[in-house]
Design a protein around this motif. Sequence first.
Motif, PDB file in Angstrom:
ATOM      1  N   ASN A  47      23.275  16.251  28.021  1.00 43.14           N
ATOM      2  CA  ASN A  47      23.677  14.928  27.523  1.00 43.14           C
ATOM      3  C   ASN A  47      22.529  14.218  26.830  1.00 43.14           C
ATOM      4  OD1 ASN A  47      26.317  15.099  28.318  1.00 43.14           O
ATOM      5  ND2 ASN A  47      25.979  14.119  30.299  1.00 43.14           N
ATOM      6  N   ALA A  50      22.343  15.612  23.457  1.00 40.21           N
ATOM      7  CA  ALA A  50      23.455  15.086  22.665  1.00 40.21           C
ATOM      8  C   ALA A  50      23.250  13.618  22.306  1.00 40.21           C
ATOM      9  CB  ALA A  50      24.760  15.245  23.432  1.00 40.21           C
ATOM     10  N   LEU A  52      23.897  11.221  24.579  1.00 38.07           N
ATOM     11  CA  LEU A  52      24.829  10.440  25.397  1.00 38.07           C
ATOM     12  C   LEU A  52      24.100   9.782  26.561  1.00 38.07           C
ATOM     13  CD1 LEU A  52      27.746  13.008  25.402  1.00 38.07           C
ATOM     14  CD2 LEU A  52      27.652  10.878  24.137  1.00 38.07           C
ATOM     15  N   GLU A  53      22.897  10.272  26.867  1.00 42.43           N
ATOM     16  CA  GLU A  53      22.078   9.621  27.891  1.00 42.43           C
ATOM     17  C   GLU A  53      20.684   9.405  27.313  1.00 42.43           C
ATOM     18  OE1 GLU A  53      22.371  10.128  31.895  1.00 42.43           O
ATOM     19  OE2 GLU A  53      24.049  11.539  31.869  1.00 42.43           O
ATOM     20  N   HIS A  71      21.386   7.859  17.315  1.00 38.69           N
ATOM     21  CA  HIS A  71      22.785   7.889  17.764  1.00 38.69           C
ATOM     22  C   HIS A  71      23.321   9.322  17.755  1.00 38.69           C
ATOM     23  CE1 HIS A  71      27.154   7.166  17.662  1.00 38.69           C
ATOM     24  NE2 HIS A  71      26.849   6.091  18.367  1.00 38.69           N
ATOM     25  N   PRO A  72      24.188   9.663  18.754  1.00 38.97           N
ATOM     26  CA  PRO A  72      24.722  11.036  18.838  1.00 38.97           C
ATOM     27  C   PRO A  72      25.297  11.561  17.523  1.00 38.97           C
ATOM     28  CG  PRO A  72      25.481   9.743  20.711  1.00 38.97           C
ATOM     29  CD  PRO A  72      24.659   8.822  19.855  1.00 38.97           C
ATOM     30  N   SER A  73      25.958  10.695  16.761  1.00 43.15           N
ATOM     31  CA  SER A  73      26.616  11.172  15.546  1.00 43.15           C
ATOM     32  C   SER A  73      25.612  11.469  14.443  1.00 43.15           C
ATOM     33  CB  SER A  73      27.624  10.131  15.070  1.00 43.15           C
ATOM     34  OG  SER A  73      26.944   8.961  14.679  1.00 43.15           O
ATOM     35  N   ILE A  77      24.680  17.375  15.749  1.00 41.81           N
ATOM     36  CA  ILE A  77      25.017  18.271  16.840  1.00 41.81           C
ATOM     37  C   ILE A  77      26.535  18.228  17.034  1.00 41.81           C
ATOM     38  CG2 ILE A  77      22.874  18.193  18.148  1.00 41.81           C
ATOM     39  CD1 ILE A  77      25.106  15.990  19.659  1.00 41.81           C
ATOM     40  N   MET A  79      29.540  19.056  20.273  1.00 42.03           N
ATOM     41  CA  MET A  79      29.596  19.337  21.701  1.00 42.03           C
ATOM     42  C   MET A  79      30.999  19.780  22.094  1.00 42.03           C
ATOM     43  SD  MET A  79      27.843  17.048  24.556  1.00 42.03           S
ATOM     44  CE  MET A  79      28.007  17.256  26.302  1.00 42.03           C
ATOM     45  N   PHE A  81      33.296  20.003  25.409  1.00 40.37           N
ATOM     46  CA  PHE A  81      33.296  19.452  26.760  1.00 40.37           C
ATOM     47  C   PHE A  81      34.083  20.326  27.725  1.00 40.37           C
ATOM     48  CE2 PHE A  81      32.445  15.931  24.000  1.00 40.37           C
ATOM     49  CZ  PHE A  81      31.535  15.166  24.692  1.00 40.37           C
ATOM     50  N   GLN A  82      33.783  20.132  29.007  1.00 45.12           N
ATOM     51  CA  GLN A  82      34.469  20.891  30.052  1.00 45.12           C
ATOM     52  C   GLN A  82      35.978  20.648  30.024  1.00 45.12           C
ATOM     53  OE1 GLN A  82      32.946  20.086  33.931  1.00 45.12           O
ATOM     54  NE2 GLN A  82      34.327  21.524  34.931  1.00 45.12           N
ATOM     55  N   ASP A 158      29.302  22.287  27.379  1.00 42.02           N
ATOM     56  CA  ASP A 158      29.182  21.792  28.757  1.00 42.02           C
ATOM     57  C   ASP A 158      30.246  22.465  29.623  1.00 42.02           C
ATOM     58  OD1 ASP A 158      28.552  20.451  31.010  1.00 42.02           O
ATOM     59  OD2 ASP A 158      29.196  18.472  30.311  1.00 42.02           O
TER      60      ASP A 158
ATOM     61  N   GLU B 183      35.138  11.420  28.725  1.00 45.74           N
ATOM     62  CA  GLU B 183      34.679  12.475  27.817  1.00 45.74           C
ATOM     63  C   GLU B 183      35.259  12.299  26.421  1.00 45.74           C
ATOM     64  OE1 GLU B 183      35.314  16.413  29.300  1.00 45.74           O
ATOM     65  OE2 GLU B 183      33.411  16.394  30.360  1.00 45.74           O
ATOM     66  N   ARG B 186      33.160   9.907  24.634  1.00 51.11           N
ATOM     67  CA  ARG B 186      31.890  10.542  24.264  1.00 51.11           C
ATOM     68  C   ARG B 186      32.081  11.481  23.076  1.00 51.11           C
ATOM     69  NH1 ARG B 186      28.224  11.957  29.414  1.00 51.11           N
ATOM     70  NH2 ARG B 186      27.461   9.834  29.627  1.00 51.11           N
ATOM     71  N   ALA B 188      34.285  11.190  20.781  1.00 52.48           N
ATOM     72  CA  ALA B 188      34.466  10.351  19.593  1.00 52.48           C
ATOM     73  C   ALA B 188      33.129   9.786  19.118  1.00 52.48           C
ATOM     74  CB  ALA B 188      35.444   9.220  19.890  1.00 52.48           C
ATOM     75  N   GLN B 189      32.250   9.464  20.071  1.00 55.50           N
ATOM     76  CA  GLN B 189      30.921   8.976  19.694  1.00 55.50           C
ATOM     77  C   GLN B 189      30.159  10.039  18.911  1.00 55.50           C
ATOM     78  OE1 GLN B 189      29.841   7.460  23.733  1.00 55.50           O
ATOM     79  NE2 GLN B 189      28.474   6.195  22.535  1.00 55.50           N
ATOM     80  N   ILE B 190      30.216  11.281  19.431  1.00 58.93           N
ATOM     81  CA  ILE B 190      29.534  12.382  18.734  1.00 58.93           C
ATOM     82  C   ILE B 190      30.167  12.598  17.365  1.00 58.93           C
ATOM     83  CG2 ILE B 190      29.131  14.869  18.793  1.00 58.93           C
ATOM     84  CD1 ILE B 190      28.679  14.651  21.751  1.00 58.93           C
ATOM     85  N   ASP B 191      31.483  12.413  17.295  1.00 57.38           N
ATOM     86  CA  ASP B 191      32.178  12.554  16.016  1.00 57.38           C
ATOM     87  C   ASP B 191      31.830  11.425  15.054  1.00 57.38           C
ATOM     88  OD1 ASP B 191      33.468  14.936  16.186  1.00 57.38           O
ATOM     89  OD2 ASP B 191      35.334  14.152  16.993  1.00 57.38           O
ATOM     90  N   GLY B 192      31.172  10.392  15.562  1.00 61.29           N
ATOM     91  CA  GLY B 192      30.703   9.339  14.669  1.00 61.29           C
ATOM     92  C   GLY B 192      31.575   8.106  14.608  1.00 61.29           C
ATOM     93  N   ALA B 193      32.520   7.972  15.546  1.00 57.55           N
ATOM     94  CA  ALA B 193      33.370   6.786  15.549  1.00 57.55           C
ATOM     95  C   ALA B 193      32.635   5.623  16.216  1.00 57.55           C
ATOM     96  CB  ALA B 193      34.668   7.076  16.288  1.00 57.55           C
TER      97      ALA B 193
END
Lengths: 370, 292
Positions: A47, A50, A52-53, A71-73, A77, A79, A81-82, A158, B183, B186, B188-193
Amino acid sequence: MGFLDIRNVTKSYGQVEVLHRVDIAIEEGEFLVLVGPSGCGKSTLLNMIAGLEGISGGEIAIKGRVVNGVHPSKRNIAMVFQSYALYPNMTVGQNMTFGLEMHGVPKPERERALADVAKLLQIDHLLDRKPGQLSGGQRQRVAMGRALVRNPDVFLFDEPLSNLDAKLRVDMRTEIKKLHQKLKTTIVYVTHDQIEALTLSTRIAVMNKGHVQQLGTPKDIYDTPANLFVATFMGSPAMNIIPARVVARDGVPYASVTDAEGAPRLLRFSQTNLAAWDGRDILLGIRPEAITDPEGADRKSQNIQTLANRVTVTEPAGSDTFVTMTLGGRDAIARMRADASVAAGQAYDFAVNMEKAVAFDPATEMRILP
Amino acid sequence: MAAVIQDTAVSTGRVTRVLIYLLLLLFALFYLLPLYVMGINSVKPLAEITGGNMMALPEVWTLDPWRSAWSTAQIGVEPTGLKPYFLNSILMVVPAVAISTIVGALNGYVLTKWRFRGDTWVFGLMLFSCFIPFQIVLIPMAVVLGKLGLAGSVPGLVLVHVVYGIGFTTLYFRNYYAAFPTELVRAAQIDGAGFFQIFWRILLPVSGPIAVVSVIWQFTNIWNDFLFGASFGGTSQPMTVALNNLVQSSTGVKEYNVHFAGAILAALPTLIVYIVAGRYFVRGLMAGSVKG
């Protein structure tokens, strides 16, 4: 400098430090697996890569750019998820192109990327369905497709297979490995399943209690575990850890272990520097497949020792027969050929491949290096 | 032999079933009785009510009481009927329900997906507002409305109801979104929203059931409210206050048929909301409690 650098990274929640100075450099195209029991900090580390943390100390760099606080975006990268985390209100196609849409990629380009990835993963016929109408394996593919469409620098997984049933899990494992070989992408993969770690990775980081216990190729980790934790965590059935005493005869070191009756048995070490441990206690680590019936012993090994002992239990498992015996006062498991003729209660001459044996210092639990 | 046993089993089932339906029918009739009385007396001339049986069907059917209640009856000093007050209620209830539901959804989203230090305290305090009796806040509220220049106006009433409603709507949406997998946010955050894109594109499309709960709850409460309407309505009083003025008038003949018609008019909107959206109501209430 690697493609993805994790330099001295720590993570703390208030006063509690959960990750301690993790230092890993990952090359382009590598498949790194973070493996460990739950609560070891592997998901936290993922995380943090990524975004996220937050990162409490140290830095993480992707392609030489430090991404702390980015920022993650904006880290380029993707991700998986499980729980797959597919948006339930969107179709498969919309799910997969949502990231591109958010990044302002024009529609024709999105459609092209979607078509390519859908074909690669063989999900082109599912694009108009909602995630709720898909099976577990299909959802898994879509989740990977969503990551692939964006063509990121680093893929983060993950525990992506832990929600699948046993059969599908093995299939998807092969699928992921094929995909990696084809696309040569850089992957960081978190799992608690040591088989997944061994089969998929080019390198493994075994973690426990927020420390990286060992970082190495699957063969390194399996054959020469750095400490007792790695030795027992990796491999199934687990490595036999047998209390033993080192006895040196004319400078040649032997492991003296007690058999089921309590009588000492001597096994010659291949590792000569153990002569210095003459008279001291050690923990002897032998993998189950290194204790076999004489016919099944590794013919290339230079050091097969015979061990007479009584059989406690036999467990035929189809391809192998697992035999339990008492060694050094503990249960030890041997992996025999399926048609080896052994029966419970019987006295038997086992063949022990001492080339594969490792010794641990009982005080530090670290492997005694050759 | 087997046929006989089966036969008895079926007939026993039938008897029990008939009994159950009879009982249910009885209860239904009992609950529908008041509506029946209101309904038939609102289409009778006044003479038939004062002179005869309340339960009897009208001898002369007439819609005059409805017309009178809607447009000519004496409300206070003006012979305006309930029409202008009905409009006041609509003008109050629509924005108040819409705003309180949207704010509640945003609050729920922030309290579950953008957690911050002390968020449970904030939520606890908002929840506390559900338990404050209306009467306590009357005077402070009047002062605030006066300072804002909204006293005695529809926007003033909208503000009062929004403020009072946010506690409930936040509770609904927070509990609903708590079961929504983080999740997804999260991913969506990675996707840039961004903050609002995630809310708009990911959360709102699946919020249907709880939005219905929030709308029904808020609509019923705000439409039926009397105290705030009477206290802060001024010249733009809502339907409930007008109905009271119509029914409680102490001069002249009591026109019961008009009163019945007025009461039905006042209850109609909430009734319609329940009939249209009622089945989603239970579904929405259950949604937060049972894991999907």
